[in-house]
Design a protein around this motif. Structure first.
Motif, mmCIF file in Angstrom:
data_model
loop_
_atom_site.group_PDB
_atom_site.id
_atom_site.type_symbol
_atom_site.label_atom_id
_atom_site.label_comp_id
_atom_site.label_asym_id
_atom_site.label_seq_id
_atom_site.Cartn_x
_atom_site.Cartn_y
_atom_site.Cartn_z
ATOM 1 N N LYS A 227 0.616 -1.010 0.000
ATOM 2 C CA LYS A 227 0.055 0.123 -0.336
ATOM 3 C C LYS A 227 1.353 1.095 0.048
ATOM 4 O O LYS A 227 0.434 1.986 0.034
ATOM 5 C CB LYS A 227 -1.311 -0.177 1.057
ATOM 6 N N ALA A 228 2.065 0.942 0.306
ATOM 7 C CA ALA A 228 2.574 2.585 0.223
ATOM 8 C C ALA A 228 3.012 2.238 -0.844
ATOM 9 O O ALA A 228 2.590 2.582 -1.936
ATOM 10 C CB ALA A 228 4.389 1.798 0.481
ATOM 11 N N THR A 229 2.748 4.284 -0.540
ATOM 12 C CA THR A 229 3.154 4.923 -2.241
ATOM 13 C C THR A 229 5.053 4.740 -3.248
ATOM 14 O O THR A 229 4.273 4.710 -4.442
ATOM 15 C CB THR A 229 3.931 6.620 -1.996
ATOM 16 N N LEU A 230 5.055 4.212 -2.865
ATOM 17 C CA LEU A 230 6.696 4.386 -3.488
ATOM 18 C C LEU A 230 7.006 2.516 -2.660
ATOM 19 O O LEU A 230 7.162 2.263 -1.383
ATOM 20 C CB LEU A 230 7.863 5.111 -3.199
ATOM 21 N N SER B 153 13.322 9.005 -6.099
ATOM 22 C CA SER B 153 12.142 8.930 -6.685
ATOM 23 C C SER B 153 11.091 10.078 -5.284
ATOM 24 O O SER B 153 10.135 10.188 -6.093
ATOM 25 C CB SER B 153 11.937 7.478 -5.580
ATOM 26 N N LEU B 154 11.746 11.021 -5.158
ATOM 27 C CA LEU B 154 10.904 11.656 -4.648
ATOM 28 C C LEU B 154 10.585 12.694 -5.250
ATOM 29 O O LEU B 154 9.489 13.400 -5.718
ATOM 30 C CB LEU B 154 11.790 12.310 -3.332
ATOM 31 N N ILE B 155 11.998 13.234 -6.348
ATOM 32 C CA ILE B 155 11.682 14.016 -7.325
ATOM 33 C C ILE B 155 11.064 13.755 -8.733
ATOM 34 O O ILE B 155 10.177 14.429 -8.571
ATOM 35 C CB ILE B 155 13.370 14.491 -8.375
ATOM 36 N N VAL B 156 10.963 12.535 -8.277
ATOM 37 C CA VAL B 156 9.317 11.854 -9.533
ATOM 38 C C VAL B 156 8.268 12.295 -9.182
ATOM 39 O O VAL B 156 7.443 12.637 -9.695
ATOM 40 C CB VAL B 156 9.734 10.353 -10.304
#
Length: 176
Positions: A148-151, A170-173
């Motif tokens: 269920k995690a975002t990434l 991944s945070l930037i994307v």
């Protein structure tokens, strides 16, 4: 920004979280340490004296306290935290929050737990010959919640710093 790291025990959440927090200049909170400080007892002692259900309720309450009282942070959850008290659904309700599943293979977890088995209440009493199967079964049961995690970030065969770099990319994307 609020970043929540989750995954199975020994997946490296705390190690990765500390490095990520330093690089992003955010406070780091380890949920187990938070609970230990609050009760002035180790997690193992809480498990022994109060039981797992009590502990799981405290995790849930601690999450609510942290989100209520802290605007930005890196939070490392315990391995079971996402699986109880609708914690993943709760986390997803908070604004500016990204949850990240640190995915690690069963063999990597097994090898790490061999070293630190005694410090882990859920596996401390499991015989070595049963440990691999226990991890596989547990990981299978918990994967529904972890997914269920975002990434999702795969961390097998990577150093913690490399995993942190992947998270930052991944945070930037994810922001775009």
């Amino acid at each position: 920004m609020r970043i929540v790291l989750l995954g199975y025990m020994a997946s490296g959440k705390s190690t990765i979280g500390k490095i990520l927090a330093k690089e992003l200049k955010l406070p780091f909170i380890d949920l187990d340490n938070y609970i230990e400080a609050k009760f002035e007892k180790t997690i193992s002692t809480i498990f022994k004296e109060e039981g797992e259900i009590f502990f799981r309720l405290q995790e849930h309450e601690a999450i609510k306290e942290i989100f209520k009282n802290t605007e930005s942070f890196i939070l490392s959850l315990g391995g079971g935290t996402p699986c109880y008290a609708n914690n993943m659904d709760l986390i997803s309700t908070f604004e500016n929050t990204i949850s990240i599943y640190i995915k690690v293979s069963i063999n990597t977890i097994y090898n790490r737990l061999l070293i630190e088995k005694e410090q882990r209440p859920l596996v401390a009493k499991i015989a070595l010959e049963e440990l691999h199967e226990f991890i596989a079964k547990h990981l299978f049961e918990r994967s529904y919640f972890y997914e269920k995690a975002t990434l999702k970030i795969y961390s097998d065969n990577y150093k913690a710093e490399e995993v942190v770099d992947e998270i930052k990319k991944s945070l930037i994307v994810n922001k775009q």
